[in-house]
Design an enzyme around this catalytic site. Structure first.
Site, short mmCIF file in Angstrom:
data_model
loop_
_atom_site.label_atom_id
_atom_site.label_comp_id
_atom_site.label_asym_id
_atom_site.label_seq_id
_atom_site.Cartn_x
_atom_site.Cartn_y
_atom_site.Cartn_z
N ASP A 21 3.04 -18.55 105.77
CA ASP A 21 1.83 -19.03 106.47
C ASP A 21 1.65 -20.54 106.54
O ASP A 21 0.54 -21.05 106.29
CB ASP A 21 0.57 -18.40 105.84
CG ASP A 21 0.52 -16.88 105.98
OD1 ASP A 21 1.49 -16.31 106.51
OD2 ASP A 21 -0.47 -16.28 105.54
N LYS A 108 0.65 -9.93 109.80
CA LYS A 108 -0.37 -9.95 108.75
C LYS A 108 -1.77 -10.02 109.32
O LYS A 108 -2.13 -10.97 109.99
CB LYS A 108 -0.12 -11.12 107.81
CG LYS A 108 1.06 -10.86 106.88
CD LYS A 108 1.63 -12.05 106.21
CE LYS A 108 0.76 -12.98 105.46
NZ LYS A 108 -0.52 -13.39 105.88
N CYS A 147 -2.07 -15.58 99.97
CA CYS A 147 -0.89 -14.93 100.54
C CYS A 147 0.36 -15.13 99.69
O CYS A 147 1.20 -14.24 99.61
CB CYS A 147 -0.68 -15.39 101.98
SG CYS A 147 -1.95 -14.67 103.06
C1 VGL Z 1 -4.67 -16.74 103.74
C2 VGL Z 1 -6.95 -16.75 103.44
C3 VGL Z 1 -7.12 -16.03 104.60
C4 VGL Z 1 -3.32 -17.18 103.28
C5 VGL Z 1 -4.83 -15.99 104.90
O1 VGL Z 1 -2.39 -17.24 104.11
O2 VGL Z 1 -3.16 -17.46 102.06
N1 VGL Z 1 -5.73 -17.09 103.02
N2 VGL Z 1 -6.06 -15.65 105.31
#
Ligand code: VGL
Ligand code: ZN
Length: 201
Positions: A21, A108, A147
């Site tokens: 991410d 995701k 994540c």
């Molecule tokens: C994430 C919060 C909300 C991440 C994704 O990638 O860690 N954190 N969505």
């Protein structure tokens, strides 16, 4: 397991890099800014170079939400809207040097009513890793306390050895110390923390 300070870790067949991410919305100017999130980019570029040089698999994940996702505050969730599928905020950090051969996992949190922090959750990641004979995962990216944490825990649960790239992760830290607690938890469950200088040349 604990690596003595002088011992180097050698990349071998069966190793894979997972870049979690690293998207615009998680950088300091993004809608769900991770403090110092941009600092993972140069660090990951160096890990990417090491994996590319050895022809080892590289997996990149993306948070990829519909505009009405349940994790967004207007829909009762904990987060500001972020990483809306196809938006600029969902795009990879421009400075991230991904090879064209990267395996893209973009599944995701794609369902309005369901969130997924782990790259294994609802994806084909496990099957794709097994098909490639991967046994050890090197995990870095954003965010440490969401994540990255969930991906590392699921990887360990699925039987992979997991190496945590301690210099290529940053935490949201909704509560102060969340990132440190997440790192401790991953290590307690068996993840091996390394820094770039611990990779053999
Ligand atoms: C994430 C919060 C909300 C991440 C994704 O990638 O860690 N954190 N969505
Ligand atoms: Zn999200």
């Amino acid at each position: 397991m604990c690596l003595p300070g002088h011992q180097k870790l050698t990349l071998t067949q069966g190793d894979a890099l997972i870049v979690v991410d690293v998207q615009n919305d998680f950088l300091p100017s993004g809608s769900l800014a991770v403090p110092q999130g941009d600092e993972v980019v140069p660090a990951l570029n160096r890990y990417l170079t090491a994996f590319i040089r050895r022809g080892l698999p590289i997996i990149v994940t993306r948070d990829w939400h519909p505009p009405n996702h349940c994790s967004f505050q207007p829909y009762g969730g904990p987060w500001p809207p972020h990483c809306v599928a196809g938006s600029e905020g969902a795009a990879f950090a421009p400075a991230l040097e991904l090879p064209v051969s990267s395996i893209l996992i973009t599944l995701k949190g794609t369902q309005p009513e369901q969130d997924a922090y782990s790259a294994f959750d609802g994806t084909e990641l496990d099957a794709r890793l097994r098909a490639q004979g991967v046994g050890r995962l090197f995990v870095g990216g954003l965010a440490t306390d969401y994540c990255v944490l969930c991906t590392v825990k699921d990887g360990l649960k699925a039987g992979y050895a997991v190496v945590l790239l301690q210099d290529a992760i940053r935490a949201v830290n909704v509560r102060p110390g969340d990132g440190e607690r997440a790192e401790a938890e991953m290590i307690r469950q068996g993840a091996i923390p390394i820094r770039l200088e611990m990779l053999a040349a």
